[in-house]
Scaffold this motif. Structure first.
Motif, PDB file in Angstrom:
ATOM      1  N   HIS A   4       2.805  59.446  26.126  1.00 49.29           N
ATOM      2  CA  HIS A   4       3.579  59.540  24.888  1.00 49.29           C
ATOM      3  C   HIS A   4       4.540  60.717  24.993  1.00 49.29           C
ATOM      4  O   HIS A   4       4.118  61.860  25.124  1.00 49.29           O
ATOM      5  CB  HIS A   4       2.626  59.743  23.711  1.00 49.29           C
ATOM      6  CG  HIS A   4       3.299  59.679  22.383  1.00 49.29           C
ATOM      7  ND1 HIS A   4       4.099  60.693  21.908  1.00 49.29           N
ATOM      8  CD2 HIS A   4       3.300  58.732  21.431  1.00 49.29           C
ATOM      9  CE1 HIS A   4       4.551  60.369  20.710  1.00 49.29           C
ATOM     10  NE2 HIS A   4       4.072  59.181  20.409  1.00 49.29           N
ATOM     11  N   ILE A   5       5.827  60.424  24.935  1.00 49.78           N
ATOM     12  CA  ILE A   5       6.828  61.489  25.081  1.00 49.78           C
ATOM     13  C   ILE A   5       7.308  62.035  23.748  1.00 49.78           C
ATOM     14  O   ILE A   5       8.166  62.912  23.702  1.00 49.78           O
ATOM     15  CB  ILE A   5       8.044  61.015  25.902  1.00 49.78           C
ATOM     16  CG1 ILE A   5       8.717  59.826  25.228  1.00 49.78           C
ATOM     17  CG2 ILE A   5       7.633  60.714  27.328  1.00 49.78           C
ATOM     18  CD1 ILE A   5      10.079  59.504  25.776  1.00 49.78           C
ATOM     19  N   GLY A   6       6.722  61.567  22.663  1.00 46.88           N
ATOM     20  CA  GLY A   6       7.192  61.985  21.347  1.00 46.88           C
ATOM     21  C   GLY A   6       6.555  63.256  20.821  1.00 46.88           C
ATOM     22  O   GLY A   6       6.861  63.671  19.716  1.00 46.88           O
ATOM     23  N   THR A   7       5.665  63.864  21.584  1.00 45.87           N
ATOM     24  CA  THR A   7       5.029  65.089  21.115  1.00 45.87           C
ATOM     25  C   THR A   7       4.706  66.000  22.293  1.00 45.87           C
ATOM     26  O   THR A   7       4.317  65.529  23.347  1.00 45.87           O
ATOM     27  CB  THR A   7       3.748  64.797  20.319  1.00 45.87           C
ATOM     28  OG1 THR A   7       3.154  66.040  19.931  1.00 45.87           O
ATOM     29  CG2 THR A   7       2.744  64.011  21.120  1.00 45.87           C
ATOM     30  N   GLN A  37       6.973  56.207  30.301  1.00 43.73           N
ATOM     31  CA  GLN A  37       7.149  56.968  29.071  1.00 43.73           C
ATOM     32  C   GLN A  37       7.435  56.054  27.890  1.00 43.73           C
ATOM     33  O   GLN A  37       8.280  55.171  27.975  1.00 43.73           O
ATOM     34  CB  GLN A  37       8.286  57.971  29.246  1.00 43.73           C
ATOM     35  CG  GLN A  37       8.017  58.974  30.338  1.00 43.73           C
ATOM     36  CD  GLN A  37       9.171  59.933  30.543  1.00 43.73           C
ATOM     37  OE1 GLN A  37      10.274  59.725  30.054  1.00 43.73           O
ATOM     38  NE2 GLN A  37       8.923  61.001  31.282  1.00 43.73           N
ATOM     39  N   HIS A  38       6.692  56.292  26.828  1.00 47.76           N
ATOM     40  CA  HIS A  38       6.882  55.550  25.577  1.00 47.76           C
ATOM     41  C   HIS A  38       6.782  56.529  24.424  1.00 47.76           C
ATOM     42  O   HIS A  38       6.235  57.621  24.549  1.00 47.76           O
ATOM     43  CB  HIS A  38       5.808  54.471  25.396  1.00 47.76           C
ATOM     44  CG  HIS A  38       6.018  53.259  26.227  1.00 47.76           C
ATOM     45  ND1 HIS A  38       6.967  52.311  25.951  1.00 47.76           N
ATOM     46  CD2 HIS A  38       5.394  52.838  27.350  1.00 47.76           C
ATOM     47  CE1 HIS A  38       6.922  51.356  26.863  1.00 47.76           C
ATOM     48  NE2 HIS A  38       5.966  51.660  27.720  1.00 47.76           N
ATOM     49  N   ASN A  39       7.273  56.098  23.287  1.00 51.23           N
ATOM     50  CA  ASN A  39       7.182  56.871  22.073  1.00 51.23           C
ATOM     51  C   ASN A  39       6.451  56.029  21.033  1.00 51.23           C
ATOM     52  O   ASN A  39       6.841  54.895  20.776  1.00 51.23           O
ATOM     53  CB  ASN A  39       8.577  57.253  21.563  1.00 51.23           C
ATOM     54  CG  ASN A  39       8.539  58.389  20.578  1.00 51.23           C
ATOM     55  OD1 ASN A  39       7.482  58.841  20.170  1.00 51.23           O
ATOM     56  ND2 ASN A  39       9.700  58.858  20.190  1.00 51.23           N
TER      57      ASN A  39
END
Length: 167
Positions: A4-7, A37-39
Motif C-alpha cells: 500500500h503506497i498511500g501511507t 504498488q496499490h492505493n
C-alpha cells in the motif's frame, strides 16, 4: 508482493522503534523487492483474494480478516511488532455548527458509534465494544506499537516518496 503506497505508517513506526537510519535501510531494501504498488486497503485485500498477487505487506488486518471469515482464500499473520494507528475526532474552534459537531463527537465515542465504526472495519477503542473478530482482538491484546507521528511529517513523507515512488 503488493504494498500500500498511500501511507507512510510502516516507515514511521519502524523509525520510532529502531531509529531512522535502520528504518530507512530496511525500507530501501524492501522497495527493491519488485513491489506491486496499490492505493487502498480494501482494493488490495480484494485483489489478494482474487489471486492478483500471492502476498501483501503492511495491511489492515480487519480487511483481511473479513475476507478470511467469509472463507475467502486469504490468511494473515501479525508482524512482530505490529503497528497501530489511533484515529481521532475533534471539533474546530470556529465550527459553523459547533453543537452539531459536538453531537457527532458524542455519537462517535458512544457504544453505538463504536459499533458502527466496527461495521466499517475499524477497531473500536471503547471498553465493552469488542473487535469484530477474535483474532483481531487477540492481536490488540498483544499491545501493538502505536505510531505517534513524532518528528517532521513533511520529511517522513518525502523519504517515503523517494524510496517507493522515486520522487
Amino acid at each position: 508482493m503488493a504494498f500500500h503506497i498511500g501511507t507512510n505508517n510502516p516507515l514511521i513506526g519502524m523509525s520510532e522503534m529502531q531509529g531512522e537510519e535502520k528504518a530507512l535501510a530496511y525500507m530501501r531494501s524492501f522497495a527493491k523487492q519488485d513491489l506491486i504498488q496499490h492505493n487502498g486497503y480494501t482494493k488490495i485485500s480484494q485483489l489478494l483474494a482474487a489471486g492478483e498477487f500471492p502476498i501483501v505487506a503492511f495491511m489492515q488486518v480487519t480487511k483481511l480478516e473479513k475476507i478470511r471469515e467469509r472463507n475467502g482464500p486469504v490468511d494473515w499473520i501479525p508482524l512482530d511488532p505490529s503497528f497501530a494507528t489511533v484515529s481521532s475526532v475533534a471539533v474546530s474552534k470556529h465550527a459553523p455548527h459547533a453543537n452539531a459537531a459536538r453531537l457527532l463527537v458524542d455519537f462517535y465515542l458512544s457504544e453505538e458509534g463504536q459499533k458502527a465504526l466496527r461495521e466499517i472495519d475499524k477497531i473500536p477503542l471503547r471498553r465493552g465494544v469488542d473487535a469484530d473478530s477474535k483474532r483481531v482482538a487477540e492481536l490488540i491484546e498483544q499491545t501493538p506499537h502505536v505510531i505517534k507521528y513524532e518528528g517532521d511529517p513533511g520529511k517522513q513523507i518525502k523519504q517515503f516518496n523517494e524510496i517507493f515512488l522515486g520522487r
